[in-house]
Design a protein around this motif. Structure first.
Motif, PDB file in Angstrom:
ATOM      1  N   HIS A   1       0.859  -1.183   0.000  1.00  0.00           N
ATOM      2  CA  HIS A   1       0.000   0.000   0.000  1.00  0.00           C
ATOM      3  C   HIS A   1       0.897   1.235   0.000  1.00  0.00           C
ATOM      4  O   HIS A   1       1.585   1.501   0.981  1.00  0.00           O
ATOM      5  CB  HIS A   1      -0.904  -0.020   1.239  1.00  0.00           C
TER       6      HIS A   1
ATOM      7  N   HIS B   1       1.703   5.254  -2.389  1.00  0.00           N
ATOM      8  CA  HIS B   1       1.258   6.218  -3.413  1.00  0.00           C
ATOM      9  C   HIS B   1       2.477   6.820  -4.085  1.00  0.00           C
ATOM     10  O   HIS B   1       2.883   7.932  -3.790  1.00  0.00           O
ATOM     11  CB  HIS B   1       0.349   7.265  -2.756  1.00  0.00           C
TER      12      HIS B   1
ATOM     13  N   GLU C   1      -6.125   1.631  -4.818  1.00  0.00           N
ATOM     14  CA  GLU C   1      -6.852   1.696  -3.543  1.00  0.00           C
ATOM     15  C   GLU C   1      -8.239   2.231  -3.877  1.00  0.00           C
ATOM     16  O   GLU C   1      -8.400   3.416  -4.204  1.00  0.00           O
ATOM     17  CB  GLU C   1      -6.126   2.619  -2.557  1.00  0.00           C
TER      18      GLU C   1
HETATM   19 FE   LIG Z   1      -3.554   4.883   0.754  1.00  0.00          FE
END
Ligand SMILES: [Fe+2]
Length: 223
Positions: free
Chosen positions: A2, A4, A77
């Motif tokens: 997870h 970005h 996500e």
């Molecule tokens: Fe996130």
């Protein structure tokens, strides 16, 4: 699983340079593979395979050029909103982690009224749902049975390492620890968006926390 790290797709890194800098530090910390997961949120971040994979190729090319040894894959996500409901209803192929998991999140305001149905439909479509940072949804803090229910119904819970470090405040940290202690957590993730997040994770090593994570079988290379 997870993060970005794809520039300009969401509220994560703003340039490929920034991403390369973060990946280098994560490699130095011991990570060998990262899954980056841009937000897909109706009305805010309209990502899909055609925005995500070209950005991933760009990042991987730069990493290769700079000799950074890191396997970077991409998924997404997904906010459980009306747009996501549409994707599911239309049978659109979703972006998977490790060929089976779908990373989802709830709104920070309230849980989706139909979250049970959406998770059920995801499973019926052959996916394994993960709920990202459940400890960050403050409206669940006094409703702990929802966490237990999610776990029991096969929704895998992913706690943020940043929550365990206290980055989002003490109540979120407390709930993250409680979830760990109740063995409701399947994954931990960095959810890294920028350098400040990595600074928090890499600062002040917390050996008690690292031990707790290791005992829970949760892999992490930072705490
Ligand atoms: Fe996130």
């Amino acid at each position: 699983m997870h993060s970005h790290l794809l520039a300009e797709l969401d509220d994560g890194v703003t340039s490929v340079d920034e991403a390369v800098g973060l990946v280098k530090q994560l490699a130095a910390a011991g990570y060998t593979k990262l899954v980056t997961t841009p937000h897909i949120i109706s009305g805010l971040y309209h990502n899909h395979a055609d925005t995500i994979f070209p950005a991933l190729d760009k990042l991987n090319l730069r990493l290769q050029q700079e000799g950074v040894k890191m396997e970077v894959e991409a998924a997404a996500e997904y906010m459980l909103d009306d747009y996501f409901e549409g994707l599911l209803a239309d049978g659109e192929p979703l972006l998977k982690i490790s060929n089976k998991y779908i990373l989802t999140e709830f709104s920070f305001v309230s849980k989706p009224f139909n979250y049970r149905e959406m998770f059920f439909n995801l499973k019926m479509a052959g996916y394994e749902p993960i709920l990202a940072h459940p400890e960050r949804f403050r409206y669940l803090h006094d409703d702990f049975d929802v966490y237990r229910e999610l776990h029991e119904t096969g929704v895998l819970l992913q706690v943020n390492l940043l929550s365990l470090k206290g980055h989002y405040g003490s109540s979120i940290q407390r709930v993250a620890l409680q979830l760990l202690k109740e063995k409701l957590v399947t994954f931990v993730g960095t959810d890294i968006h920028h350098q400040r997040h990595l600074d928090v994770l890499a600062g002040n090593r917390d050996t008690a926390l690292a031990t707790l994570l290791a005992e829970s079988g949760l892999q992490n290379h930072l705490l």
